[in-house]
Design an enzyme around this catalytic site. Structure first.
Site, PDB file in Angstrom:
ATOM      1  N   GLY A  16       0.848  -1.183   0.000  1.00  0.00           N
ATOM      2  CA  GLY A  16       0.000   0.000   0.000  1.00  0.00           C
ATOM      3  C   GLY A  16       0.885   1.235   0.000  1.00  0.00           C
ATOM      4  N   GLY A  22       0.100   4.943   5.340  1.00  0.00           N
ATOM      5  CA  GLY A  22       1.255   4.369   4.650  1.00  0.00           C
ATOM      6  C   GLY A  22       2.120   5.434   4.004  1.00  0.00           C
ATOM      7  N   ASP A  73      -0.530  -6.322  -6.545  1.00  0.00           N
ATOM      8  CA  ASP A  73      -1.666  -6.794  -5.767  1.00  0.00           C
ATOM      9  C   ASP A  73      -1.118  -7.835  -4.804  1.00  0.00           C
ATOM     10  OD1 ASP A  73      -3.922  -8.042  -4.726  1.00  0.00           O
ATOM     11  OD2 ASP A  73      -5.010  -8.046  -6.634  1.00  0.00           O
ATOM     12  N   TYR A 167     -14.118  -8.556   9.516  1.00  0.00           N
ATOM     13  CA  TYR A 167     -13.041  -7.574   9.519  1.00  0.00           C
ATOM     14  C   TYR A 167     -12.092  -7.804  10.694  1.00  0.00           C
ATOM     15  CZ  TYR A 167     -10.621  -3.108  10.088  1.00  0.00           C
ATOM     16  OH  TYR A 167      -9.660  -2.137  10.246  1.00  0.00           O
TER      17      TYR A 167
END
Length: 294
Positions: A16, A22, A73, A167
């Site tokens: 990321g 980030g 990815d 989550y």
């Protein structure tokens, strides 16, 4: 915070990092003169989200670092392997791995589609494991190697699961990587830690998913997490591993007493983040509104 510790000439591999926390961590490292690899999916501008891997690298280089944008990815093993290979080819090794990439959906069991469950667990838990696994052979050759996971303390309270179990499972999966890998690689001197914010952080996720401008107005800036991350990543790896760290507590240990620069002007109470254990609130001076998340 005045600090002579530095990550100058260190190579940071970041999952990321096109925006938000980030990017803030990347820019803090860049100001020291670090090399930062941004391995993320955003190659072209997103209609609702700021930043791409290319704009991130431009900011990194403007801040004084060297950057490398890699379209990646982290659900795809071959893409992560290629990204790590590019990083090592460009900079000669990897000193720091920051597992920042994350997917979020705050839905209950009946409202969670399995494709969303799979996405969260593939990016958060599996992605953290995979990126760490492929960086580790290079970290083992580094002078002061660190893995830092942006994941919460393992506070196994039902309140953190009942409203969004999928989550929570995915985020705690990242933290289980911290717990296990810290012990597994302790003798080899690789530090593995988790870092989590005390309060909500003003990011695209907060504005677009969690609470909009209202929540953003009682959230801190990403720079508090970046400064805390820098403090952790410049500590001796053999003396700082297997810890579940909270940003404000880290900075308090570094001698910081004024946290106002991280908060919006005129802010009273701030919103406490998800997953912060009760004992943490006894150690901080910040006034926080607990229960905003659950």
């Amino acid at each position: 915070m005045t600090d002579t510790r530095s990550v100058k000439n260190k190579t940071v591999f970041m999952s990321g990092g096109s925006r938000g926390i980030g990017l803030a961590i990347a820019l803090r490292a860049a100001r020291d003169g670090a090399n930062v690899v941004i391995a993320a999916k955003t190659d072209t501008p997103h209609p609702k989200l700021p930043g791409t891997i290319h704009t991130a690298v431009s900011e990194i280089e403007a801040a004084g670092g060297q950057g490398l944008a890699v379209l990646c990815d982290i659900r795809e093993e071959a893409q992560v392997a290629a990204a790590v290979e590019q990083a090592v080819s460009r900079f000669g090794g990897i000193d720091i791995c920051v597992n920042n990439a994350s997917a979020i959906a705050l839905t209950g069991t009946l409202d969670t589609e399995m494709k969303r469950y799979d996405l969260m667990n593939q990016v958060n838990a599996r992605g953290t494991f995979l990126v760490s696994k492929l960086c580790l052979p290079h970290l083992l050759n580094a002078d002061n190697p660190h893995i830092l996971n942006l994941s919460p303390p393992l506070d196994m309270s039902a309140k953190w699961f009942k409203n969004h179990v999928a989550y929570s499972m995915a985020k705690y999966g990242m933290s289980l990587c911290t717990l296990g890998m810290a012990a597994e690689f302790e003798e080899q001197g690789v530090a593995v830690n988790s870092l989590w914010p005390l309060t909500a952080i003003d990011t695209a996720a907060v504005r677009n998913v969690l609470g909009g401008d209202a929540l953003a107005s009682i959230s801190r800036s990403p720079e508090i997490v970046a400064d805390a991350a820098h403090a952790v990543l410049t500590r001796p790896a053999r003396q700082c591993t297997g810890q579940f760290l909270i940003d404000e507590l880290v900075l308090m240990e570094e001698g910081v007493t004024d946290f106002a620069p991280y908060a919006p002007a005129g802010t009273g109470r701030l919103a406490a983040d998800f997953f912060v254990p009760d004992w943490v609130f006894e150690k901080v001076s910040t006034k926080v509104m607990r229960g905003a998340f659950g």
